[in-house]
Write a protein that holds these residues in place. Structure first.
Motif: not given
Ligand code: MIC
Length: 647
Positions: A34-39, A64-66, A118-121, A360-362, A378-380, A383-385, A499-501, A540-544
């Motif tokens: 798990t990473q912090d943005a989804t963890g 690694d994200h926030n 909990s991260d699509s990559h 990568c996650i803005g 991996p992604r563009n 607005g993601r930037s 605000f992910r939590s 794209g992302s796995s963010r629930e």
């Molecule tokens: C992403 O590359 O989009 C992310 C940020 O790693 C996401 C996870 C997220 O939104 O926290 C992902 O790929 O699942």
């Protein structure tokens, strides 16, 4: 019978179901990430489930994200995650240690095991002969509680690699070639397995690059064999004992086949704003560039930075370009220092940032509006930037370095003629830096039980949701097109990620990139609402959060032509009905504000897959692809209430 690697991995972890593509199977989960943005959500889910201690062999929580700490929220989330890791029995990787996927591969990667994250990559770990799948946070929480991973059994897509990569062409170009051929949904419902004589020249980190962006193809996983290359890698990271050989049997076959002759590839680039918009670099050469960013989970290996350094060595980067370097991890940073590459990069004018996902996650590094930013990421998606009107391109480290030198998109093969630079084959050390102490091991159970969760004021509890009604008469407040990404459903970036939590707060951003009025319209639609979309909805992302936030605002159902895998499962997990058009042409007949009437929903879900809706006064044929287990979830209001019923 001869088996391929994916079949072996699946068969060795099968605990429920039969091995027939398209049917739902349950797989034993060995490891989670798990990473912090989804963890934070995952930890709140564990708390809501009342779990005492995790049941997986190994689970790791990364930060690694926030990483930008512009106020107290992100550091307070880090403290919460550290306390939750101690409380529930996880390993913990602090901010600064680096991006989860490469760090996980180096410290915990083990051929023949399953990993969900909990991260699509998370699929990047397929580089080492693991079955690694990106999923929503709730799947992780359930796996930690000892449940299998339920997935629709994918077809196995064998991609045979032959030939040798030419100079100036590298692993990123291989996966961009896959995206050029098949687009962002070409891998949906498939596991991609690379095989063939071309494999031997791809290092484990090259394979990581290719496996990582299997997520951009929509694939469930990407698998490489665990062969001599994997063994050499594990030796180089000091974990030779983790090696086990996992290779396809002689004569193994695949459900679908494909061939790439590596010697025919040339430098490729994905244009703004989709990883599927791939063209040759030569075709777009000459476009002005104002930013180059090197780093992220897509090009995380030491080589990917060293090659940039060696191209730039002895030159100054172009004055019109900001060259941003995000070293993947503490260990990569140490190796860049030891190898002298960091000095070269600094001397060439690069800006060195901290280890982590960053731009990568803005999370910082937003480019100027409309100015081209070339990234090895991996992604563009739009607005993601962090910049609404961004122009982000995805490319290899070689192509990034060429633009850093010239200030324009430049085919790196031309650097020989223009700058006298021969293709550098950066020589890697026999042993990479290995700092085992940077990861905090789980506390023994007797000490863990008394650990209090450290919750800052920004951490709210999970909202509770009621089950779907049998009769719905609600409005379609948003109608969208194809390939809507989770970055458009629920933006990331340094403003929103803290605000992910906090679901009530983050829901204020739901769909605002597509319709700034969405939260207000949702609030006005008191009985709930529907959204409508085209193909590959939720890529794209796995963010629930991309389902929990709209659900919190009253979203009851999504009607689409088709769905991306992780998002589709996330919808079911939180009790939102995912319906597909029988006839995709019906999408064009639906307008924003149309009333959607669904009758006898419960019975239809239980006994059939078809459902007729009245939308804007017309009858529209719909169907669902939910398994019995998912139907039960929807009828219970989601997977957590279903688990509370003891199911
Ligand atoms: C992403 O590359 O989009 C992310 C940020 O790693 C996401 C996870 C997220 O939104 O926290 C992902 O790929 O699942």
């Amino acid at each position: 019978m001869a088996h391929n690697v994916a079949q072996k991995l699946i068969a060795s972890h099968l605990v429920e179901g039969i091995l027939e593509p398209g049917s739902e199977v349950g797989l034993r989960v060995d490891q989670t990430l798990t990473q912090d943005a989804t963890g934070t959500m995952v930890m709140l889910e564990l708390e809501a489930m009342g779990l005492d201690r995790i049941r997986t062999e190994l689970s790791v929580q990364y930060v690694d994200h926030n990483l930008l700490q512009t106020d107290e929220k992100n550091p307070e989330d880090h403290l919460f995650l550290q306390s939750a890791s101690q409380r529930f029995g996880l390993w913990f990787s602090q901010a600064g240690n680096g991006v989860s996927h490469p760090v996980h591969q180096a410290h915990f990667g083990r051929p023949g095991t399953t990993l969900i994250g909990s991260d699509s990559h998370t699929c990047a770990a397929g580089a080492l002969g693991m079955l690694a799948v990106g999923v929503g946070g709730l799947e992780i929480a359930m796996a930690m509680a000892g449940q299998p991973l339920y997935v629709t059994l994918p077809e196995i897509w064998g991609v045979e690699l032959t030939g040798t990569l030419p100079d100036w062409v590298s692993a990123k170009d291989v996966v961009l070639e896959m995206l050029r051929r098949h687009g962002v949904s070409g891998g949906v419902g498939r596991i991609i397995e690379y095989h063939g004589p071309g494999l031997a020249q791809l290092t484990a980190m090259d394979r990581h690059v290719i496996a990582n962006m299997g997520a951009e193809l929509g694939a469930t996983a990407t698998v490489f064999p665990a062969d001599d290359v994997a063994r050499d890698y594990l030796e180089a990271v000091g974990r030779a004992d983790a090696f086990e050989r996992w290779e396809a049997d002689e004569g193994a076959t695949y459900d679908l086949t494909e061939q790439i002759d590596l010697s025919t590839l040339e430098p490729l680039i994905a244009r703004p704003s989709s990883p599927g918009n791939v063209v040759t670099v030569a075709e777009v050469a000459g476009e002005e560039v104002s930013q180059v960013v090197v780093g992220s989970s897509a090009n995380p290996g030491l080589r990917d930075f060293a090659v940039v350094a060696e191209i730039l060595a002895g030159h100054q980067s172009h004055q019109g370009v900001s060259v941003d370097i995000n070293p993947t991890s503490r260990e990569v940073l140490a190796d860049l220092i030891t190898g002298g590459w960091l000095t070269t990069l600094v001397a060439a004018g690069a800006r060195i940032h901290q280890s982590g996902c960053m731009g990568c996650i803005g999370m910082g590094q937003a480019p100027a509006s409309g100015r081209n930013s070339l990234r090895t990421m991996p992604r563009n998606f739009p607005g993601r930037s962090g910049t609404e009107e961004d122009a982000v391109w995805l490319c290899s480290p070689e192509t990034a370095a060429a633009a850093a030198l010239t200030g324009q998109i430049t085919d790196p093969r031309t650097l020989e003629g223009s700058h006298g630079i021969t293709y550098p084959r950066a020589v890697m050390p026999d042993r990479y830096a290995h700092f085992p102490d940077m990861l905090m091991p789980p506390l023994p159970a007797e000490d863990a039980a008394s650990v209090e969760l450290v919750k800052g004021p920004n951490i709210s509890s999970l909202p509770e949701f009621t089950p779907i009604e049998d009769h719905l008469d609600i409005s379609a407040i948003l109608v969208m097109g194809d390939d809507v990404s989770t970055d458009e459903i629920l933006p990331a970036g340094s403003r929103v990620l803290p605000f992910r939590s906090n679901i009530p707060k983050i829901s204020e951003f739901a769909f605002t990139r597509l319709d700034p009025e969405y939260p207000a319209k949702a609030a006005a639609a008191t009985g709930g609402h529907v959204v409508v979309a085209g193909r590959n909805y939720g890529q794209g992302s796995s963010r629930e959060h991309a389902v929990i936030a709209p659900r919190y605002l009253g979203l009851k159902a999504v009607i689409a032509v088709s769905f991306a895998r992780i998002h589709w499962q996330n919808l079911a997990n939180f009790g939102i009905l995912a319906l597909e058009f029988d006839n995709p042409a019906d999408l064009a007949r639906i307008a924003t504000g149309d009333q959607v009437v669904l009758d006898g929903v419960h019975e239809a879900l239980r006994y059939e897959s078809a459902l007729t809706a009245r939308i804007g006064g017309r009858e529209v044929g719909l169907h669902h692809r939910l398994s019995e287990r998912q139907v039960e979830m929807i009828l219970a209001g989601g997977r957590i209430p279903l688990a509370a019923q003891g199911v």
